[in-house]
Design a protein around this motif. Structure first.
Motif, short mmCIF file in Angstrom:
data_model
loop_
_atom_site.label_atom_id
_atom_site.label_comp_id
_atom_site.label_asym_id
_atom_site.label_seq_id
_atom_site.Cartn_x
_atom_site.Cartn_y
_atom_site.Cartn_z
N ILE A 46 0.85 -1.18 0.00
CA ILE A 46 0.00 0.00 0.00
C ILE A 46 0.89 1.23 0.00
O ILE A 46 2.07 1.16 0.31
CB ILE A 46 -0.92 0.05 1.23
N HIS A 106 1.88 4.17 1.92
CA HIS A 106 1.73 4.66 3.29
C HIS A 106 1.54 6.17 3.31
O HIS A 106 0.87 6.70 4.20
CB HIS A 106 2.91 4.20 4.14
N ALA A 148 -1.99 6.52 2.82
CA ALA A 148 -2.72 6.11 4.02
C ALA A 148 -2.74 7.24 5.04
O ALA A 148 -3.79 7.55 5.64
CB ALA A 148 -2.07 4.86 4.63
N ASN A 160 -3.50 -0.22 11.38
CA ASN A 160 -3.21 -1.63 11.14
C ASN A 160 -4.39 -2.58 11.11
O ASN A 160 -4.31 -3.65 10.54
CB ASN A 160 -2.21 -2.21 12.14
N MET A 191 -6.85 1.81 10.06
CA MET A 191 -6.75 1.62 8.64
C MET A 191 -6.06 0.29 8.42
O MET A 191 -4.95 0.06 8.91
CB MET A 191 -5.92 2.74 8.06
N ASP A 192 -6.72 -0.54 7.68
CA ASP A 192 -6.22 -1.88 7.42
C ASP A 192 -5.04 -1.83 6.45
O ASP A 192 -5.10 -1.17 5.42
CB ASP A 192 -7.35 -2.68 6.80
N ALA A 193 -3.96 -2.52 6.78
CA ALA A 193 -2.77 -2.47 5.93
C ALA A 193 -2.72 -3.60 4.91
O ALA A 193 -1.72 -3.77 4.23
CB ALA A 193 -1.52 -2.46 6.79
N CYS A 194 -3.78 -4.38 4.81
CA CYS A 194 -3.86 -5.45 3.80
C CYS A 194 -2.74 -6.47 3.92
O CYS A 194 -2.25 -6.98 2.91
CB CYS A 194 -3.82 -4.86 2.39
N ARG A 195 -2.35 -6.75 5.14
CA ARG A 195 -1.19 -7.61 5.35
C ARG A 195 -1.32 -8.98 4.71
O ARG A 195 -0.45 -9.43 3.96
CB ARG A 195 -0.94 -7.79 6.84
N GLU A 239 -5.59 -1.25 -1.84
CA GLU A 239 -6.35 -0.15 -1.26
C GLU A 239 -6.64 -0.41 0.21
O GLU A 239 -7.48 -1.24 0.54
CB GLU A 239 -7.70 -0.04 -1.98
N PRO A 240 -5.98 0.28 1.10
CA PRO A 240 -6.31 0.09 2.51
C PRO A 240 -7.69 0.67 2.79
O PRO A 240 -8.06 1.69 2.21
CB PRO A 240 -5.22 0.86 3.25
N THR A 241 -8.44 0.03 3.67
CA THR A 241 -9.76 0.58 3.99
C THR A 241 -9.76 1.25 5.36
O THR A 241 -9.17 0.74 6.31
CB THR A 241 -10.83 -0.53 4.00
#
Lengths: 341, 341
Positions: free
Chosen positions: B165, B167, B170, B281, B296-300, B329-331
């Motif tokens: 992503i 950052h 973000a 995170n 915010m989700d980091a799509c790990r 796309e982080p949500t």
DNA sequence: CTGAAAGCGCTAACAG
DNA sequence: CTGTTAGCGCTTTCAG
């Protein structure tokens, strides 16, 4: 300097570039044997210039020596295991050995598969969580002739060497502390994991000791999946509704214990006066909570260190102290949620 | 069956025990080429009987093929990385490829060392966290001719392929949400990690966007070490004493954010009315808290999966889509601690 | 369908 | 101090 190449470089390339024999190049690159400062420089320059990276596959085959330590654990999500890993990793740092991690998801068949994969790399040692393995796994490990250290648990017969704590004893010690504090109506909450032998042993040690004190678990509940914190909260809430006269709650891990703690706080219950709590693991993640949860340290880091040290020693000396069992002493922390008896 | 032996078994042993040529034994054990059912059985029985474990070192050298994927990450303690690992591990499960993990402790020199070690095993692919590497590391990776996927971050120039992503973005998105909600006096708390480039980029994106909105960070504090929960609590307490008129607190991770949340609750502050909070995170570890923290989700997990899929594809097809950048796309989750603007 | 020969890239074991 | 000669255990390649 150099660009994206197709064929990886070999010793021969460095040899040609430096005008030194392959053998001497090999010696320089390994700091083995005596080589004159002059040629040493020539070789090192050439290697650096070319961007040579030695091929360990070939090296290992030729020398019959692999600087890898297989580490087989059930999960990476549990925090417990990354901590053990840290201990291993740190201890191995100066030995030239490198840990390679395999994850089994608590499944014996997967453990078998992972062990097979690992052993086929002929590592210098194997560190594997737990004492319970399939017959095939045990056979493989024995047959391999490689040093094996089973970690986390000492209640059972090790294949070779074991380093850990006695979970039966841990359960017993916690039960004794709870009895000594005068709690009588005890509820238990834990994970629903038939294959988590260590949790099972703790539970057994716990209930057996309570039984000796004439007490039986008043209520219990097992969960699986989901956020541990949320689950601890929900389960505790449900259990208190079902069995309102409980005066102690024992959790199989600190995370659900923390959830339980929040539930009790929401209800405005006096801790540890009206109800006491305890978890297991000594997770310092939770240090900022309003109450410090009673818990028992599982010596994770130390277990990793000790196991790694044993492998490293065996690797250096050759055969040595086989078959030993190193039982570490978990420490009980009373925190703010368990009265001292 | 068999006992602890000195010399490990070889193909030759299986060959002799089964009366089939080494070559055919090799074919059976690899399911390669056509072998009659009869000999196949003979060979398999012999191998099982003896407890034969193939030597991958030799196999890899001969075939110039290694089923290993190097995964290089800064830490295992951060939970973020084990999650990425899970994604990689899961995606790789059916491909015959196996992840091997190396940890750098956020140190470029250690990263260099770990990469060198890894590359000397000639893995089928390399997955490495971040876009910032030493020149030597970059050179090694390019030179190797191995597929490289840099993960977690897309703000920069990838060596080969990147999945992650932005950052910076973000940080910007969070700042926009905060501005839209009408918060004005904003405090920031985060880790003191000059080498955590992703945290730095988030912070930059955040402050720059606030600046565009005519707002400057009113107070900030950085910490290192210790329990994140406890630190979050302490720092928040200190900051509120120092700068009492703050109406929003932005944390660089959810764990310290949770600590901050507890602090505000202790003080009986109205959330998100008087003060809003947000972390980063999307750690589901914390789901049981009384308020759901904005984050915010980091799509790990997805990053791990995607990276692994790219390596697997490259491994199968040969050369393909190099140089691509996959930006996920982080949500943004508002939770209960950030008003919708 | 099966086998024989020739290495993969490096290091052990000797000779100089 | 430096070089030469054999492999390590497997798979590739090419003949049956």
């Amino acid at each position: 300097m150099q660009t994206r190449s197709k064929r990886p470089l070999t010793l021969r390339d460095v040899s040609e570039a430096s005008g030194v024999s392959e053998m001497t190049v090999s010696r320089v690159l390994r700091n083995k044997g005596d080589v004159s400062a002059a040629t040493r420089e020539k070789v090192k320059d050439a290697a650096r210039m070319l961007g040579y990276v030695p091929n360990k596959i070939a090296g290992a085959l030729a020398s019959q020596r692999v600087n890898l330590v297989a580490v087989v654990i059930p999960s990476l999500k549990n925090m417990v295991f990354p901590e053990v890993l840290s201990g291993i990793s740190e201890e191995l740092d100066d030995t030239g050995l490198q840990p390679v991690v395999g994850v089994t998801d608590y499944q014996p068949e997967k453990e078998e598969k992972v062990l097979f994969e690992m052993l086929s790399w002929r590592p210098s040692g194997v560190i594997v969580a737990g004492l319970e393995h399939s017959d095939a796994s045990r056979a493989m490990l024995m047959q391999s002739g490689i040093p094996v250290v089973e970690i986390m648990d000492t209640d059972g017969e090790p294949i070779d060497t074991a380093v850990g704590i006695s979970h039966r004893r841990a359960g017993r010690v916690m039960a004794e502390a709870i009895l000594a504090a005068g709690y009588k109506r005890i509820g238990f909450m834990g994970t629903k994991m038939p294959l988590d032998h260590r949790a099972r042993k703790r539970f057994e040690g716990f209930t057996q000791t309570l039984a000796k004190g004439g007490i039986e678990i008043a209520d219990q509940e097992f969960y699986s999946g989901g956020s541990a914190l949320a689950k601890g909260r929900e389960m505790t809430d449900a259990m208190l509704n079902r069995t309102p006269d409980l005066d102690f709650l024992y959790y199989s891990n600190d995370m659900i214990g923390a959830g339980g703690l929040m539930c009790l706080q929401d209800r405005g219950i006096d801790i540890p006066g009206s109800i006491g709590l305890a978890g297991f693991n000594g997770v310092d993640l939770l240090d900022g909570l309003s109450h410090q949860l009673a818990t028992m340290d599982a010596c994770r880091f130390e277990i990793g260190q000790t196991a790694a040290r044993i492998i490293a020693a065996r690797n250096a000396e050759g055969a040595a102290d086989e078959g030993q069992v190193v039982e570490l002493e978990p420490t009980l922390t009373f925190g703010d949620t368990l009265r001292k008896g």
